[in-house]
Design a protein around this motif. Structure first.
Motif, mmCIF file in Angstrom:
data_model
loop_
_atom_site.group_PDB
_atom_site.id
_atom_site.type_symbol
_atom_site.label_atom_id
_atom_site.label_comp_id
_atom_site.label_asym_id
_atom_site.label_seq_id
_atom_site.Cartn_x
_atom_site.Cartn_y
_atom_site.Cartn_z
ATOM 1 N N UNK A 109 -13.058 33.615 3.909
ATOM 2 C CA UNK A 109 -13.728 34.611 4.741
ATOM 3 C C UNK A 109 -15.063 34.119 5.283
ATOM 4 N N UNK A 110 -15.653 33.142 4.618
ATOM 5 C CA UNK A 110 -16.946 32.612 5.052
ATOM 6 C C UNK A 110 -16.806 31.492 6.076
ATOM 7 N N UNK A 111 -15.584 31.025 6.324
ATOM 8 C CA UNK A 111 -15.350 29.951 7.285
ATOM 9 C C UNK A 111 -15.461 30.490 8.720
ATOM 10 N N UNK A 112 -16.155 29.782 9.608
ATOM 11 C CA UNK A 112 -16.242 30.225 11.016
ATOM 12 C C UNK A 112 -14.873 30.391 11.663
ATOM 13 N N UNK A 113 -13.907 29.569 11.269
ATOM 14 C CA UNK A 113 -12.565 29.642 11.853
ATOM 15 C C UNK A 113 -11.864 30.952 11.529
ATOM 16 N N UNK A 114 -12.269 31.606 10.435
ATOM 17 C CA UNK A 114 -11.605 32.859 10.046
ATOM 18 C C UNK A 114 -11.682 33.886 11.175
ATOM 19 N N UNK A 115 -12.848 34.004 11.804
ATOM 20 C CA UNK A 115 -13.006 34.969 12.900
ATOM 21 C C UNK A 115 -12.157 34.580 14.097
ATOM 22 N N UNK A 116 -11.997 33.281 14.314
ATOM 23 C CA UNK A 116 -11.148 32.826 15.415
ATOM 24 C C UNK A 116 -9.699 33.232 15.146
ATOM 25 N N UNK A 117 -9.260 33.031 13.928
ATOM 26 C CA UNK A 117 -7.891 33.411 13.539
ATOM 27 C C UNK A 117 -7.661 34.894 13.773
ATOM 28 N N UNK A 118 -8.668 35.710 13.488
ATOM 29 C CA UNK A 118 -8.528 37.153 13.623
ATOM 30 C C UNK A 118 -8.603 37.620 15.078
ATOM 31 N N UNK A 119 -9.422 36.967 15.889
ATOM 32 C CA UNK A 119 -9.707 37.480 17.230
ATOM 33 C C UNK A 119 -9.137 36.638 18.373
ATOM 34 N N UNK A 120 -8.894 35.372 18.114
ATOM 35 C CA UNK A 120 -8.405 34.472 19.170
ATOM 36 C C UNK A 120 -7.354 33.553 18.571
ATOM 37 N N UNK A 121 -6.285 34.179 18.026
ATOM 38 C CA UNK A 121 -5.272 33.440 17.288
ATOM 39 C C UNK A 121 -4.649 32.316 18.101
ATOM 40 N N UNK A 122 -4.497 32.535 19.407
ATOM 41 C CA UNK A 122 -3.858 31.519 20.244
ATOM 42 C C UNK A 122 -4.671 30.236 20.315
ATOM 43 N N UNK A 123 -5.951 30.324 19.998
ATOM 44 C CA UNK A 123 -6.810 29.142 20.033
ATOM 45 C C UNK A 123 -7.095 28.567 18.663
#
Length: 243
Positions: free
Chosen positions: A97-111
């Motif tokens: 949950x602390x990884x910056x990529x986590x938010x990408x997975x949640x909000x911009x999964x295609x990227x």
């Protein structure tokens, strides 16, 4: 053609709150095994002709009681395997949950591409291709509607459902797929129709394909569910930490 997308039951990684990915030896918990038996009880009365599954142990365990009840030989398909989470595999969810990529997975999964692993867009491409290819093969073989089961993993199922709904992959995290839940998609020549979503307890008799001889021209609306509503029930412990 109608596919029942079945997520595996609660696994040891679900309860440990880790990201199992493709880790070897992740099995069902006692509760997961109970869910597998309950799924078999629910589906055994339906005319299911094929059971296709991810090669991972937790999916093998989930479909075993169903395959036995139906008397069918399961087919594994590597394209239905869990996401390759790369360096994230096996790590605690709280840590991820602390990884910056986590938010990408949640909000911009295609990227999103997991470090040392695969991208979620790749996952959707391979999973949808697998489902569509099985659909075509069963249609060509039988020349009629075939009811079948594909047992796989949460993120994989959500990506297939996003495609069926016609929504962008970036919105797939809005779809909830609990352990041992059923989601049903009927593929027609013009479009897919989602009949069930995250279903853990409703009556499934509407999924029985109609007798072709009893259906007159124009007697049914394409994609409609005879005598049933699209409903779903959920569990408070949904186990979504392990996809």
């Amino acid at each position: 053609m109608t596919v029942i997308l079945l997520r595996h039951g609660v696994s040891t990684s679900n309860t440990a709150r880790t990201l199992a990915g493709r880790s070897v030896g992740v099995d069902l918990t006692e509760r997961g095994a109970e869910q597998a038996r309950a799924v078999a009880d629910r589906l055994a009365a339906l005319p299911i002709e094929y059971v296709v599954h991810s090669p991972l142990l937790r999916c093998q365990r989930t479909i075993a009681p169903l395959a036995d009840a139906l008397g069918v030989e399961p087919i594994y398909d590597d394209r239905l395997i869990e996401v390759d989470y790369g360096e994230w595999t096996g790590r605690p969810i709280a840590e991820l949950l602390t990884e910056p990529l986590w938010k990408v997975v949640q909000r911009h999964a295609s990227g999103a591409t997991f470090p040392g692993g695969e991208g979620l867009a790749q996952v959707q491409a391979r999973a949808v291709a697998a489902i569509r290819e099985h659909e075509r093969a069963f249609a060509e073989k039988h020349g009629r509607d075939v009811l079948w089961v594909a047992c796989t993993h949460g993120d994989v199922i959500k990506s297939v459902l996003a495609d069926a709904f016609g929504i962008h992959l970036d919105g797939f995290q809005r779809i909830v797929v609990e352990p041992a839940s059923l989601s049903v998609v009927r593929y027609t020549p013009t479009a897919p129709f989602v009949w069930r979503l995250n279903d853990t307890g409703t009556d499934l008799s509407a999924l029985i394909p109609p007798d072709p001889a009893a259906v007159g021209a124009g007697a049914a609306v394409e994609g409609s569910v005879p005598g049933g509503e699209v409903t779903g029930t959920g569990s408070a412990d949904n186990g979504n930490a392990e996809r």
